[in-house]
Structure formats: structure tokens, C-alpha cells
Design a protein around this motif. Structure first.
Motif, mmCIF file in Angstrom:
data_model
loop_
_atom_site.group_PDB
_atom_site.id
_atom_site.type_symbol
_atom_site.label_atom_id
_atom_site.label_comp_id
_atom_site.label_asym_id
_atom_site.label_seq_id
_atom_site.Cartn_x
_atom_site.Cartn_y
_atom_site.Cartn_z
ATOM 1 N N ASP A 60 16.998 45.279 60.673
ATOM 2 C CA ASP A 60 18.419 45.519 60.470
ATOM 3 C C ASP A 60 18.523 46.754 59.878
ATOM 4 O OD1 ASP A 60 19.184 42.848 61.565
ATOM 5 O OD2 ASP A 60 19.319 41.663 59.796
ATOM 6 N N ALA A 61 19.755 47.709 60.036
ATOM 7 C CA ALA A 61 20.158 48.902 59.469
ATOM 8 C C ALA A 61 21.759 48.721 58.804
ATOM 9 C CB ALA A 61 19.965 49.654 60.345
ATOM 10 N N GLN A 62 21.632 49.881 58.299
ATOM 11 C CA GLN A 62 22.819 50.061 57.729
ATOM 12 C C GLN A 62 23.193 51.488 57.309
ATOM 13 O OE1 GLN A 62 24.202 48.197 53.469
ATOM 14 N NE2 GLN A 62 26.409 48.474 54.095
ATOM 15 N N VAL A 63 25.035 51.918 57.589
ATOM 16 C CA VAL A 63 24.711 53.253 56.991
ATOM 17 C C VAL A 63 25.711 52.669 56.878
ATOM 18 C CG1 VAL A 63 25.154 55.801 58.651
ATOM 19 C CG2 VAL A 63 24.689 54.043 59.764
ATOM 20 N N ILE A 64 25.863 54.157 55.630
ATOM 21 C CA ILE A 64 26.902 54.737 53.949
ATOM 22 C C ILE A 64 27.222 55.614 54.526
ATOM 23 C CG2 ILE A 64 26.855 54.318 51.721
ATOM 24 C CD1 ILE A 64 25.313 52.193 51.527
ATOM 25 N N VAL A 65 29.050 56.006 54.434
ATOM 26 C CA VAL A 65 28.617 57.839 54.160
ATOM 27 C C VAL A 65 29.534 57.822 53.453
ATOM 28 C CG1 VAL A 65 30.182 58.797 56.107
ATOM 29 C CG2 VAL A 65 28.602 57.291 57.132
ATOM 30 N N HIS A 66 29.249 58.877 52.474
ATOM 31 C CA HIS A 66 30.115 59.507 51.292
ATOM 32 C C HIS A 66 30.551 60.836 51.780
ATOM 33 C CE1 HIS A 66 27.011 56.750 49.905
ATOM 34 N NE2 HIS A 66 27.902 56.546 48.674
ATOM 35 N N ASP A 67 32.000 61.486 51.358
ATOM 36 C CA ASP A 67 32.736 62.550 52.086
ATOM 37 C C ASP A 67 32.351 63.186 51.184
ATOM 38 O OD1 ASP A 67 33.904 61.542 48.972
ATOM 39 O OD2 ASP A 67 35.768 61.062 49.999
ATOM 40 N N ARG A 68 33.106 64.333 50.849
ATOM 41 C CA ARG A 68 32.383 65.456 50.312
ATOM 42 C C ARG A 68 32.311 65.386 48.142
ATOM 43 N NH1 ARG A 68 31.971 70.186 53.169
ATOM 44 N NH2 ARG A 68 33.413 70.791 55.535
ATOM 45 N N ARG A 69 33.534 64.122 47.929
ATOM 46 C CA ARG A 69 33.265 63.997 46.529
ATOM 47 C C ARG A 69 32.776 62.943 46.828
ATOM 48 N NH1 ARG A 69 39.079 61.873 46.544
ATOM 49 N NH2 ARG A 69 38.922 61.402 48.607
ATOM 50 N N ASN A 70 31.931 62.471 46.909
ATOM 51 C CA ASN A 70 31.027 61.641 46.931
ATOM 52 C C ASN A 70 31.662 60.032 46.588
ATOM 53 O OD1 ASN A 70 28.482 61.197 47.239
ATOM 54 N ND2 ASN A 70 27.832 61.320 44.995
ATOM 55 N N ALA A 71 32.977 60.255 47.292
ATOM 56 C CA ALA A 71 33.151 59.511 47.350
ATOM 57 C C ALA A 71 33.326 57.865 48.923
ATOM 58 C CB ALA A 71 34.880 58.665 47.429
ATOM 59 N N LEU A 72 32.363 57.158 48.254
ATOM 60 C CA LEU A 72 32.267 55.599 49.650
ATOM 61 C C LEU A 72 33.264 56.687 50.652
ATOM 62 C CD1 LEU A 72 30.219 54.085 51.702
ATOM 63 C CD2 LEU A 72 31.281 52.702 49.622
ATOM 64 N N ILE A 73 33.133 56.114 51.770
ATOM 65 C CA ILE A 73 34.085 56.549 53.082
ATOM 66 C C ILE A 73 33.647 55.692 54.145
ATOM 67 C CG2 ILE A 73 35.220 58.926 52.778
ATOM 68 C CD1 ILE A 73 33.815 59.268 55.222
ATOM 69 N N GLY A 74 32.417 54.292 54.168
ATOM 70 C CA GLY A 74 32.808 53.385 54.695
ATOM 71 C C GLY A 74 31.563 53.251 55.612
ATOM 72 N N THR A 75 31.238 52.504 56.024
ATOM 73 C CA THR A 75 29.075 51.883 56.356
ATOM 74 C C THR A 75 29.887 51.014 57.857
ATOM 75 O OG1 THR A 75 29.496 48.876 55.023
ATOM 76 C CG2 THR A 75 29.534 50.910 53.826
ATOM 77 N N VAL A 76 28.112 51.090 58.347
ATOM 78 C CA VAL A 76 28.372 50.590 59.373
ATOM 79 C C VAL A 76 26.971 49.548 59.539
ATOM 80 C CG1 VAL A 76 28.491 51.021 62.071
ATOM 81 C CG2 VAL A 76 29.855 52.442 60.509
ATOM 82 N N ARG A 77 27.314 48.455 59.875
ATOM 83 C CA ARG A 77 26.067 47.884 60.242
ATOM 84 C C ARG A 77 25.103 47.926 61.650
ATOM 85 N NH1 ARG A 77 25.289 42.705 56.433
ATOM 86 N NH2 ARG A 77 23.272 43.465 57.178
ATOM 87 N N TYR A 78 24.004 47.813 62.120
ATOM 88 C CA TYR A 78 23.580 47.838 63.300
ATOM 89 C C TYR A 78 21.864 46.069 63.125
ATOM 90 C CZ TYR A 78 25.561 52.608 64.004
ATOM 91 O OH TYR A 78 25.695 53.061 64.186
ATOM 92 N N PHE A 79 22.803 45.795 63.620
ATOM 93 C CA PHE A 79 21.870 44.340 63.802
ATOM 94 C C PHE A 79 20.773 44.665 64.670
ATOM 95 C CE2 PHE A 79 26.255 43.149 61.431
ATOM 96 C CZ PHE A 79 25.361 41.989 60.490
ATOM 97 N N ALA A 80 19.431 43.802 64.453
ATOM 98 C CA ALA A 80 18.360 43.984 64.843
ATOM 99 C C ALA A 80 18.518 43.421 66.265
ATOM 100 C CB ALA A 80 17.216 43.255 64.607
ATOM 101 N N ALA A 81 17.587 44.278 67.205
ATOM 102 C CA ALA A 81 18.146 43.902 68.696
ATOM 103 C C ALA A 81 17.326 42.382 68.638
ATOM 104 C CB ALA A 81 17.216 44.747 69.472
ATOM 105 N N GLU A 82 17.593 41.713 69.490
ATOM 106 C CA GLU A 82 16.952 40.248 69.694
ATOM 107 C C GLU A 82 15.497 40.255 70.682
ATOM 108 O OE1 GLU A 82 19.001 36.995 71.654
ATOM 109 O OE2 GLU A 82 20.261 36.957 70.001
#
Length: 99
Positions: A60-82
Motif C-alpha cells: 500500500d502506498a500514499q502520496v502526500i503533496v504540499h504546495d510552495r508554502r509547504n501547506a498540505l494540498i492533497g493525498t492519494v492512496r494506492y492499494f496493493a494489487a491482489e
């Protein structure tokens, strides 16, 4: 895969995009050193690509993205393939397709 166990089987493998002086950094719970990019878009694309690779390998993986001010702007989860999906992707063409 053994390299997925480095972050712990029960936890997400986290890939983070953050601003740094002169560009953007992509860090991962699976790597010791960050990847550096001039463009935030390139950094985010690489982070998503790494997360998809981790998921296709069974973690399982999670992408965490911050903007230029280092504020959290989003997260995306990727689940393990079966297991069936991963194994079928590694199998060559069927006998019907080969003939």
C-alpha cells in the motif's frame, strides 16, 4: 518483496512531495535520499509513479503533496494489487494467443 517490508507491512509506504530551495523534493519511506526536481508537476508525477510501482508490487502506498508554502494540498492512496493480478501480469501469452 523484501524491499516493501522496510517500511512495515501494516503501514503505507509514504511518498511525499515538498518544496525545497531551488525546486521540489520527493521523499519515500523506502529510500534514504530524496529525489530532486525543478518542477512541482514533475515531482508529483514521479511520486505517483513510485506509488503505483509500490502498489503493483504488493504494498500500500500514499502520496502526500504540499504546495510552495509547504501547506498540505492533497493525498492519494494506492492499494496493493491482489496476488492474482500480479501473477497474471507476469504470465506470458496463453496458448490460444500464441497460435
Amino acid at each position: 518483496m523484501a524491499w516493501l517490508e522496510k517500511a512495515g507491512a501494516a503501514l503505507d509506504n509514504v511518498v511525499t512531495v515538498t518544496p525545497v530551495e531551488g525546486g521540489w523534493s520527493v521523499t519515500s519511506s523506502l529510500a534514504d535520499h530524496p529525489l530532486m526536481f525543478f518542477s512541482g508537476a514533475q515531482a508529483e508525477a514521479k511520486a505517483r509513479s513510485l506509488a503505483q510501482l509500490i502498489a503493483s508490487a504488493g504494498g500500500d502506498a500514499q502520496v502526500i503533496v504540499h504546495d510552495r508554502r509547504n501547506a498540505l494540498i492533497g493525498t492519494v492512496r494506492y492499494f496493493a494489487a491482489e496476488d492474482e493480478v500480479r501473477h497474471s501480469a507476469a504470465v506470458g501469452p496463453t496458448s490460444a494467443a500464441a497460435s
